[in-house]
Scaffold this motif. Structure first.
Motif, PDB file in Angstrom:
ATOM      1  N   VAL A 138     137.225  10.158   1.548  1.00 17.15           N
ATOM      2  CA  VAL A 138     137.339  11.538   1.071  1.00 17.15           C
ATOM      3  C   VAL A 138     136.917  11.633  -0.399  1.00 17.15           C
ATOM      4  CG1 VAL A 138     138.970  13.411   0.608  1.00 17.15           C
ATOM      5  CG2 VAL A 138     139.114  12.137   2.747  1.00 17.15           C
ATOM      6  N   LEU A 139     137.414  10.714  -1.229  1.00 17.50           N
ATOM      7  CA  LEU A 139     137.117  10.769  -2.657  1.00 17.50           C
ATOM      8  C   LEU A 139     135.640  10.502  -2.964  1.00 17.50           C
ATOM      9  CD1 LEU A 139     140.248   9.056  -4.222  1.00 17.50           C
ATOM     10  CD2 LEU A 139     139.684  11.485  -4.139  1.00 17.50           C
ATOM     11  N   ILE A 140     135.055   9.516  -2.292  1.00 17.55           N
ATOM     12  CA  ILE A 140     133.641   9.199  -2.540  1.00 17.55           C
ATOM     13  C   ILE A 140     132.745  10.352  -2.102  1.00 17.55           C
ATOM     14  CG2 ILE A 140     131.737   7.698  -1.813  1.00 17.55           C
ATOM     15  CD1 ILE A 140     133.765   5.383  -1.809  1.00 17.55           C
ATOM     16  N   THR A 141     133.047  10.947  -0.956  1.00 19.33           N
ATOM     17  CA  THR A 141     132.252  12.076  -0.477  1.00 19.33           C
ATOM     18  C   THR A 141     132.366  13.263  -1.423  1.00 19.33           C
ATOM     19  OG1 THR A 141     132.596  11.347   1.798  1.00 19.33           O
ATOM     20  CG2 THR A 141     131.857  13.609   1.486  1.00 19.33           C
ATOM     21  N   ALA A 142     133.587  13.566  -1.852  1.00 18.05           N
ATOM     22  CA  ALA A 142     133.788  14.695  -2.768  1.00 18.05           C
ATOM     23  C   ALA A 142     133.131  14.430  -4.120  1.00 18.05           C
ATOM     24  CB  ALA A 142     135.280  14.963  -2.944  1.00 18.05           C
ATOM     25  N   ALA A 143     133.254  13.219  -4.622  1.00 17.93           N
ATOM     26  CA  ALA A 143     132.670  12.896  -5.929  1.00 17.93           C
ATOM     27  C   ALA A 143     131.143  12.966  -5.886  1.00 17.93           C
ATOM     28  CB  ALA A 143     133.128  11.515  -6.375  1.00 17.93           C
ATOM     29  N   ALA A 144     130.540  12.459  -4.833  1.00 17.30           N
ATOM     30  CA  ALA A 144     129.081  12.496  -4.734  1.00 17.30           C
ATOM     31  C   ALA A 144     128.576  13.933  -4.625  1.00 17.30           C
ATOM     32  CB  ALA A 144     128.612  11.676  -3.537  1.00 17.30           C
ATOM     33  N   THR A 145     129.280  14.772  -3.880  1.00 15.47           N
ATOM     34  CA  THR A 145     128.884  16.170  -3.747  1.00 15.47           C
ATOM     35  C   THR A 145     129.033  16.898  -5.073  1.00 15.47           C
ATOM     36  OG1 THR A 145     129.624  16.091  -1.448  1.00 15.47           O
ATOM     37  CG2 THR A 145     129.227  18.271  -2.389  1.00 15.47           C
ATOM     38  N   LEU A 146     130.115  16.637  -5.776  1.00 10.57           N
ATOM     39  CA  LEU A 146     130.320  17.234  -7.093  1.00 10.57           C
ATOM     40  C   LEU A 146     129.237  16.786  -8.072  1.00 10.57           C
ATOM     41  CD1 LEU A 146     132.118  18.907  -8.996  1.00 10.57           C
ATOM     42  CD2 LEU A 146     133.352  16.787  -9.489  1.00 10.57           C
ATOM     43  N   ILE A 147     128.874  15.526  -8.012  1.00  9.90           N
ATOM     44  CA  ILE A 147     127.807  15.013  -8.887  1.00  9.90           C
ATOM     45  C   ILE A 147     126.476  15.695  -8.564  1.00  9.90           C
ATOM     46  CG2 ILE A 147     126.442  12.947  -9.378  1.00  9.90           C
ATOM     47  CD1 ILE A 147     129.085  11.381  -9.237  1.00  9.90           C
TER      48      ILE A 147
END
Length: 169
Positions: A138-147
């Motif tokens: 969840v965190l990696i997916t959200a962080a990559a999308t935010l980036i």
């Protein structure tokens, strides 16, 4: 068996639909054909082509899908590697060594039935690892999308990243 190669001459005037007496080509004779994959005389001295490209936008939906799949793969690798390490430690006798060290160090009847596997057993460790792996997905997916969103905003202001592509010489 031997092969025989015969030289054949193709007349460009006849092949192009011109009369046989017409001049062959405006620039002179036709250069000989070159085998595929072998650079011709004109290509040997040519410098490699270059293209300058600018990355001005990254699609956040594509980034989210790709990062989700990669984080799932990372989670699977994490769980499998922790399981393998845990099994190797058990096969090497680490848990028995820890149990005997604690029993000898503390002593007494209370410690005689002590087993480290009751506190940090395989099921607990793998359960904790799966929980951490799910949170990481969840965190990696959200962080990559935010980036990706942040990159698009900064590229709109600054122009993006410029990349130069070049052919091999």
């Amino acid at each position: 068996m031997t092969e025989r190669v015969e030289d054949t001459v193709v007349r460009p005037a006849a092949a192009a639909g011109r009369p046989a007496g017409a001049p062959s080509a405006p620039n002179g004779p036709v250069p000989p054909a070159v085998a595929p994959g072998v650079p011709g005389p004109a290509a040997r001295g040519r410098t490699p082509r270059r293209a300058r490209l600018r990355l001005t936008r990254v699609d956040p939906w594509s980034v989210m899908k790709t990062s989700f799949l990669l984080s799932i793969a990372f989670a699977v690798v994490t769980v499998v590697s922790v399981a393998m390490v845990w099994q190797v430690l058990g096969a090497a006798g680490v848990w028995d060594s820890i149990n005997s060290t604690i029993q000898e160090g503390i002593g007494g009847q209370d410690v005689a039935s002590f087993r480290i596997e009751d506190y940090v057993g395989t099921s607990r460790v793998l359960g904790f690892t799966m929980l951490v792996a799910a949170i990481d997905v969840v965190l990696i997916t959200a962080a990559a999308t935010l980036i990706a969103f942040l990159y698009n905003m900064s590229a709109a202001l600054l122009g993006g990243v410029e990349i130069t592509l070049a052919e091999d010489a």
